[in-house]
Write an enzyme that holds these catalytic residues in place. Structure first.
Site, PDB file in Angstrom:
ATOM      1  N   LYS A  78      79.798 -14.188 -74.583  1.00 57.30           N
ATOM      2  CA  LYS A  78      79.177 -13.234 -73.665  1.00 57.30           C
ATOM      3  C   LYS A  78      77.708 -13.570 -73.507  1.00 57.30           C
ATOM      4  O   LYS A  78      77.053 -14.040 -74.446  1.00 57.30           O
ATOM      5  CB  LYS A  78      79.305 -11.806 -74.216  1.00 57.30           C
ATOM      6  CG  LYS A  78      79.189 -10.718 -73.153  1.00 57.30           C
ATOM      7  CD  LYS A  78      80.455 -10.596 -72.327  1.00 57.30           C
ATOM      8  CE  LYS A  78      80.384  -9.419 -71.360  1.00 57.30           C
ATOM      9  NZ  LYS A  78      81.650  -9.233 -70.640  1.00 57.30           N
ATOM     10  N   GLY A 178      82.112   6.474 -64.767  1.00 54.86           N
ATOM     11  CA  GLY A 178      81.687   5.200 -64.203  1.00 54.86           C
ATOM     12  C   GLY A 178      82.513   4.816 -62.987  1.00 54.86           C
ATOM     13  O   GLY A 178      83.725   4.628 -63.085  1.00 54.86           O
ATOM     14  N   VAL A 179      81.851   4.722 -61.826  1.00 56.93           N
ATOM     15  CA  VAL A 179      82.557   4.355 -60.588  1.00 56.93           C
ATOM     16  C   VAL A 179      81.863   3.152 -59.943  1.00 56.93           C
ATOM     17  O   VAL A 179      81.662   3.089 -58.737  1.00 56.93           O
ATOM     18  CB  VAL A 179      82.652   5.542 -59.607  1.00 56.93           C
ATOM     19  CG1 VAL A 179      83.567   6.616 -60.162  1.00 56.93           C
ATOM     20  CG2 VAL A 179      81.273   6.120 -59.288  1.00 56.93           C
ATOM     21  N   GLY A 180      81.514   2.183 -60.793  1.00 59.33           N
ATOM     22  CA  GLY A 180      80.885   0.961 -60.306  1.00 59.33           C
ATOM     23  C   GLY A 180      81.917  -0.082 -59.947  1.00 59.33           C
ATOM     24  O   GLY A 180      82.928   0.208 -59.308  1.00 59.33           O
TER      25      GLY A 180
END
Length: 344
Positions: A78, A178-180
């Site tokens: 990552k 969260g609505v990304g």
């Protein structure tokens, strides 16, 4: 560094600073046992450098497990960039990131993640070939978020079947945090399935869009834990299931696309004690890395991606069933399987 619990036997951790562009990045490589490490690049305005470091470690280990559970020939890694994704982004900064990735000589493949777009990563790809999830080019597949969201939606149905006796989501109340990138697509699937939605996010524009398109109710970020929902679906940042939030949850299922949802592994037992079924995050949200893996292979095949996502959802069901049979927390069962696959 080595005494931090999050270190978890990482193979290597790399810090990069570019004075000209302001890049401050960490690339953590947890395991290359199954293949080159792969995982997205996150840009976040961390409070401290130590927060960025620990996040990179936790996310990298999670990618090892995620890729193993998806049966991909990839290890776990990552990248995190310490900065404000709304004010600090420049093409030059991402080109500097690309040069940093290039120094690892193929041990790490990157893609977009929270705070980073496929167009940002296209700038990085101008400096290295070890970037996937691109909008154009050989085998390009674009934003992997829709594939992640499809897997999450199918995973929610899989968990619902075990918690409620049916995977029919019509009339089920789902609280979505969260609505990304991923959360918005998850909401779309849920709304089409007839679910009642309550949503939250720190981005008001995203909230307005999803609410308008799905009919979802909106609550303040800290109120989402108190919603009397059947299912809680975290799709933002990690460590949101913790000693402060868990007692407030009223749902019977936790299933969403966020990484590292449990603040510590022992929360899995506490979730189980509360009678809540938890879908281990790195199992349910593996659709995106499957999409990226297809691109890394050099020949993007949508049918292969669909087949892998279907198999991953079946694996989630197997994990939930084994945990039920053995009376164990679901995350412990998933961890044991993943560790066995990577030889740890």
């Amino acid at each position: 560094m080595f005494d931090k619990p999050a270190f978890a036997g990482h193979e290597s951790v790399h810090h990069f600073f570019d004075r000209k562009t302001g890049l401050r990045a960490i690339i953590a490589i947890h395991s290359t046992a199954l293949g080159p490490a792969a995982g997205g690049c996150r840009m976040w305005n961390y409070a401290t450098s130590d927060d960025a470091f620990v996040d990179a470690l936790r996310l990298s280990e999670g990618m090892s497990y995620k890729n193993a559970m998806a049966d991909l020939p990839l290890g776990g890694g990552k990248a995190v960039i310490w900065g404000n994704s709304k004010t600090d982004k420049t093409p030059e900064l991402f080109r500097a990131l690309g040069r940093a990735i290039a120094t690892l000589n193929g041990r790490y493949w990157s893609a977009e993640d929270v705070g980073v777009s496929v167009h940002d990563m296209a700038h990085a790809a101008g400096e290295t070939k070890y970037v996937a999830g691109l909008p154009s080019g050989k085998a390009a597949s674009g934003d992997p978020s829709p594939v992640t969201a499809r897997g999450v939606f199918l995973g929610i149905k899989t968990a619902a079947l075990r918690a409620f006796g049916t995977d029919d989501l019509n009339g089920r109340h789902v609280a979505v945090q969260g609505v990304g990138h991923v959360g918005a697509y998850v909401c779309g699937h849920l709304a089409k399935a007839g679910a009642k939605l309550t949503i939250t996010d720190v981005n008001q524009e995203a909230l307005d869009t999803v609410s308008r398109e799905t009919g979802a109710s909106v609550v303040a970020p800290n109120e989402i834990y108190d919603v009397a929902a059947d299912i809680f679906s975290p799709n933002a940042l990690g460590a949101i299931i913790n000693p402060e939030t868990l007692p407030r949850l009223r749902a019977k299922v936790i299933a969403g696309g966020a990484n590292n949802q449990l603040s510590t592994p022992d929360l899995g037992e506490k979730v189980k004690e509360r009678g809540i079924l938890y879908a281990p995050d790195y199992v349910i949200n593996g659709g995106g890395i499957i999409n990226v893996a297809a691109e890394i292979s050099g020949v993007y095949d949508p049918a292969w991606v669909d087949g892998k996502v279907t198999r991953l959802v079946a694996t989630l069901g197997e994990v939930l069933d084994q945990a039920q049979r053995e009376g164990k927390a679901t995350n412990r069962v998933a961890d044991a399987i993943a560790r066995q696959r990577i030889g740890r």
